[in-house]
Structures are given as C-alpha cells and as structure tokens.
Design a protein around this motif. Structure first.
Motif, PDB file in Angstrom:
ATOM      1  N   GLU A  30     -21.977  36.318  42.284  1.00 47.55           N
ATOM      2  CA  GLU A  30     -21.179  35.775  43.377  1.00 47.55           C
ATOM      3  C   GLU A  30     -19.895  36.629  43.511  1.00 47.55           C
ATOM      4  N   PHE A  31     -19.493  36.873  44.736  1.00 47.12           N
ATOM      5  CA  PHE A  31     -18.247  37.622  44.958  1.00 47.12           C
ATOM      6  C   PHE A  31     -17.077  36.638  44.858  1.00 47.12           C
ATOM      7  N   LEU A  32     -16.201  36.864  43.902  1.00 49.51           N
ATOM      8  CA  LEU A  32     -15.088  35.938  43.678  1.00 49.51           C
ATOM      9  C   LEU A  32     -13.784  36.555  44.150  1.00 49.51           C
ATOM     10  N   GLU A  33     -12.934  35.722  44.680  1.00 51.29           N
ATOM     11  CA  GLU A  33     -11.625  36.201  45.152  1.00 51.29           C
ATOM     12  C   GLU A  33     -10.516  35.331  44.610  1.00 51.29           C
ATOM     13  N   GLY A  34      -9.412  35.948  44.242  1.00 52.57           N
ATOM     14  CA  GLY A  34      -8.255  35.187  43.756  1.00 52.57           C
ATOM     15  C   GLY A  34      -7.530  35.988  42.702  1.00 52.57           C
ATOM     16  N   PRO A  35      -6.368  35.489  42.259  1.00 48.72           N
ATOM     17  CA  PRO A  35      -5.642  36.218  41.217  1.00 48.72           C
ATOM     18  C   PRO A  35      -6.433  36.233  39.910  1.00 48.72           C
ATOM     19  N   GLU A  36      -6.343  37.358  39.206  1.00 50.33           N
ATOM     20  CA  GLU A  36      -7.018  37.473  37.914  1.00 50.33           C
ATOM     21  C   GLU A  36      -6.058  37.123  36.793  1.00 50.33           C
ATOM     22  N   VAL A  37      -6.600  36.480  35.789  1.00 48.58           N
ATOM     23  CA  VAL A  37      -5.811  36.117  34.605  1.00 48.58           C
ATOM     24  C   VAL A  37      -6.617  36.477  33.370  1.00 48.58           C
ATOM     25  N   SER A  38      -5.981  37.108  32.410  1.00 47.79           N
ATOM     26  CA  SER A  38      -6.650  37.352  31.131  1.00 47.79           C
ATOM     27  C   SER A  38      -6.062  36.391  30.117  1.00 47.79           C
ATOM     28  N   ILE A  75       1.347  42.598  32.564  1.00 46.97           N
ATOM     29  CA  ILE A  75       2.564  41.806  32.337  1.00 46.97           C
ATOM     30  C   ILE A  75       2.144  40.484  31.696  1.00 46.97           C
ATOM     31  N   ALA A  76       3.079  39.852  31.023  1.00 47.66           N
ATOM     32  CA  ALA A  76       2.829  38.527  30.445  1.00 47.66           C
ATOM     33  C   ALA A  76       4.140  37.773  30.403  1.00 47.66           C
ATOM     34  N   PRO A  77       4.104  36.438  30.572  1.00 47.71           N
ATOM     35  CA  PRO A  77       2.962  35.609  30.936  1.00 47.71           C
ATOM     36  C   PRO A  77       2.599  35.786  32.416  1.00 47.71           C
ATOM     37  N   ASN A  78       1.362  35.352  32.747  1.00 46.81           N
ATOM     38  CA  ASN A  78       0.867  35.465  34.117  1.00 46.81           C
ATOM     39  C   ASN A  78       1.364  34.258  34.930  1.00 46.81           C
ATOM     40  N   PRO A  79       2.087  34.483  36.043  1.00 43.67           N
ATOM     41  CA  PRO A  79       2.677  33.373  36.801  1.00 43.67           C
ATOM     42  C   PRO A  79       1.647  32.426  37.421  1.00 43.67           C
ATOM     43  N   TYR A  80       0.438  32.919  37.639  1.00 40.11           N
ATOM     44  CA  TYR A  80      -0.581  32.073  38.279  1.00 40.11           C
ATOM     45  C   TYR A  80      -1.195  31.085  37.288  1.00 40.11           C
ATOM     46  N   TYR A  81      -0.998  31.351  35.998  1.00 39.79           N
ATOM     47  CA  TYR A  81      -1.626  30.514  34.977  1.00 39.79           C
ATOM     48  C   TYR A  81      -0.675  29.372  34.615  1.00 39.79           C
ATOM     49  N   THR A  82      -0.686  28.358  35.486  1.00 42.78           N
ATOM     50  CA  THR A  82       0.224  27.223  35.309  1.00 42.78           C
ATOM     51  C   THR A  82      -0.309  26.304  34.206  1.00 42.78           C
ATOM     52  N   GLU A  83       0.521  25.383  33.785  1.00 42.82           N
ATOM     53  CA  GLU A  83       0.121  24.411  32.753  1.00 42.82           C
ATOM     54  C   GLU A  83      -1.117  23.643  33.203  1.00 42.82           C
ATOM     55  N   LEU A 116     -10.567  35.725  33.631  1.00 45.24           N
ATOM     56  CA  LEU A 116     -10.743  34.641  34.605  1.00 45.24           C
ATOM     57  C   LEU A 116     -10.302  35.045  35.996  1.00 45.24           C
ATOM     58  N   MET A 117     -10.883  34.385  36.980  1.00 49.92           N
ATOM     59  CA  MET A 117     -10.391  34.537  38.340  1.00 49.92           C
ATOM     60  C   MET A 117     -10.100  33.143  38.881  1.00 49.92           C
ATOM     61  N   LEU A 118      -8.901  32.985  39.443  1.00 45.95           N
ATOM     62  CA  LEU A 118      -8.516  31.669  39.955  1.00 45.95           C
ATOM     63  C   LEU A 118      -8.898  31.589  41.428  1.00 45.95           C
ATOM     64  N   THR A 119     -10.107  31.106  41.682  1.00 47.88           N
ATOM     65  CA  THR A 119     -10.618  31.062  43.062  1.00 47.88           C
ATOM     66  C   THR A 119     -10.185  29.750  43.712  1.00 47.88           C
ATOM     67  N   LYS A 120     -10.460  29.638  45.006  1.00 48.42           N
ATOM     68  CA  LYS A 120     -10.073  28.381  45.679  1.00 48.42           C
ATOM     69  C   LYS A 120     -10.936  27.214  45.177  1.00 48.42           C
ATOM     70  N   ASP A 121     -12.070  27.522  44.526  1.00 46.12           N
ATOM     71  CA  ASP A 121     -12.891  26.457  43.933  1.00 46.12           C
ATOM     72  C   ASP A 121     -12.561  26.226  42.461  1.00 46.12           C
TER      73      ASP A 121
END
Ligand code: GLY
Length: 268
Positions: A30-38, A75-83, A116-121
């Motif tokens: 599946e083609f995934l879109e969104g910010p990536e987080v390691s 960079i770390a921490p990743n801003p998209y990786y919220t609590e 990981l990819m933070l997709t809209k799903d």
C-alpha cells in the motif's frame, strides 16, 4: 508517485534486472503518506521500552528531492510523535509485535527498530530492523540519561521492567556529510580534515590510510550536536559540519527544518 511510475519500476527491476537476482521477486505494498517517525526500542522479550523518537531525512537533496539514501540527517525528538500517538503505537504496534514474535517462538532481546508512518488512518509500520538505526542512533543515544551498559545488562538478564530508562530534556541533530554523487557514483580516497575541539563526529564511510583519514564510502561522517532547543542543536551541528573539509563533500542544508515548523505549529 503514479501508477505508470510503479509499472516502469517493476519493468526495470524484473525485466531489465537492475538489481540482478534480488529483483526476481517483489512485494507490492500500500502507498502510505504522512510524516515518518523512527522509534528504536529496548526489549528483553517481555518488556518494550521505546527510546526517544527521531526523524530521518532520506532524500539526497534539500526539500526532500533527489534519490533515496540511507539517511542524510536526523533530529530528535520527532515533533509528530505526540504522547497520544506514542500510546497508540504501544498498544497497536509495539506490544502486538512482541506478542506475535513470542508466539512464533522468535523471542527477541536487543534493539527493535520501528520505522513508522503517521498516516491519516493512524500509525503504520514501514519497516522493522533488529538493530539500532543509522543515522537515528546518532541523535537518540546522546539524549539517553541512564547508563547504556546498565540498560543492556537489564535487557540480557530480562530485568528491563525493573529499571527506569530516562532521557535528557534536550534536542539533538545529526548532519550526514556524504561524498559528492552519492547515492550514485562517487569517488573515494579523499583526505578528510576534521574540526578542532570536542565534537561528536561519527565515522561511517571513512578509513585510515597511511595515518590519514580518507573517504571510503557514500555517507562519510555524521556530525551530532545537542541543545536546549531544536534550533540550537541544528545550528550547532551545521556550524561543526561546515568545518569538516574534503573534496566534493555534500550535505543537505535543511535538516530539521520541517521539524522546526512542526514544533512551531506551522506543519501538522
Ligand atoms: N535509518 C534506517 C536504517 O537504519 O535502516
């Protein structure tokens, strides 16, 4: 990005044999879109302790242009990786992964890497690695407050739940300095001149030859600095990276810029 591009890629890999025998079998995903987080994690087979999250920059050129590479900076921490996302990942990805591995008799102790990819799903897994990530580790371990050996001993002795793994309230940035032309053709053997003073510079594609440090690979060095703000860490890392010299060296000039915008609430 398009169906035609995908068809062309399959043709090049399977019929023109661009990657030789490695391309005889392919996986279509599946083609995934969104910010990536390691998210790297310590695990003793029972407990999973995620490390501080990070963000890699895969493309060779500024603005996420150019070819995919092993990583041009982090960079770390990743801003998209919220609590909230972290909790979701623990329940939906990390713990189920451990459970599945254990039930298949593949108990794993060490560092488990979740790409990981933070997709809209919601968060989805792009890749797993059973090792530290590169260049993620260069920004994650400098933020570890607990002694690494203590954590590693707890991992091997299956006591991870008994110790506290703590992180510095700081930011880190790593700028990868590559050979010009990487990830395609590049020359090797250029002498490297390093900055004076005390800096964290990780050697990747470099070797000692006749007592001199010379380039020997595509991604040559990773320059890491930490700071009380992400901007401070990035500015310091670039300041140090610009003091490194070798012929045809290449680095991106926008590592961390998307993260800075996200922290400022301009890119969510
Ligand atoms: N940065 C991705 C990896 O280490 O595979």
């Amino acid at each position: 990005m398009t169906r035609d591009e995908a068809a062309e890629a399959v043709h090049t890999i399977m019929e023109d044999h661009k990657f030789g025998k490695s391309g005889d079998e392919i996986v279509i995903e599946e083609f995934l879109e969104g910010p990536e987080v390691s998210v790297l994690s310590f695990t003793d087979g029972n407990t999973v302790v995620p490390m501080v999250s990070s963000m890699d920059h895969k493309r060779a050129l500024d603005g996420d242009q150019g070819l995919n590479t092993g990583g041009m900076g982090t960079i770390a921490p990743n801003p998209y990786y919220t609590e909230e996302i972290a909790q979701r990942c623990m329940q939906e990805i990390f713990l189920p992964t451990m459970k599945a591995m254990n039930s298949e008799g593949r108990r794993f102790k060490g560092c488990l890497y979740f790409g990981l990819m933070l997709t809209k799903d919601g968060p989805k897994v792009i890749e797993y690695n059973c090792r530290f990530g590169d260049p993620e580790t260069q920004v994650v371990l400098p933020l570890l407050d607990t002694d690494l050996l203590t954590v590693m001993q707890a991992v091997t002795e299956e006591r991870l739940s008994e110790i506290e793994v703590s992180w510095k309230k700081a930011f880190a940035a790593c700028i990868v300095i590559a050979s010009g032309g990487y990830p395609e053709h590049y020359e090797k053997g250029y002498e490297i001149s390093l900055p004076q003073g005390d800096h964290q510079i990780y050697v990747a594609g470099a070797a000692l030859k006749d007592g001199k440090l010379v380039t020997s690979g595509g991604r040559v060095l990773g320059v890491t600095e930490t700071g009380n703000t992400l901007k401070e860490a990035i500015d310091k890392a670039y300041e140090t990276a610009k003091q490194v010299k070798f012929k045809d060296m290449h680095m991106r000039s926008d590592i961390g810029q998307r993260a800075l915008k996200a922290y400022a609430g301009e890119d969510r």
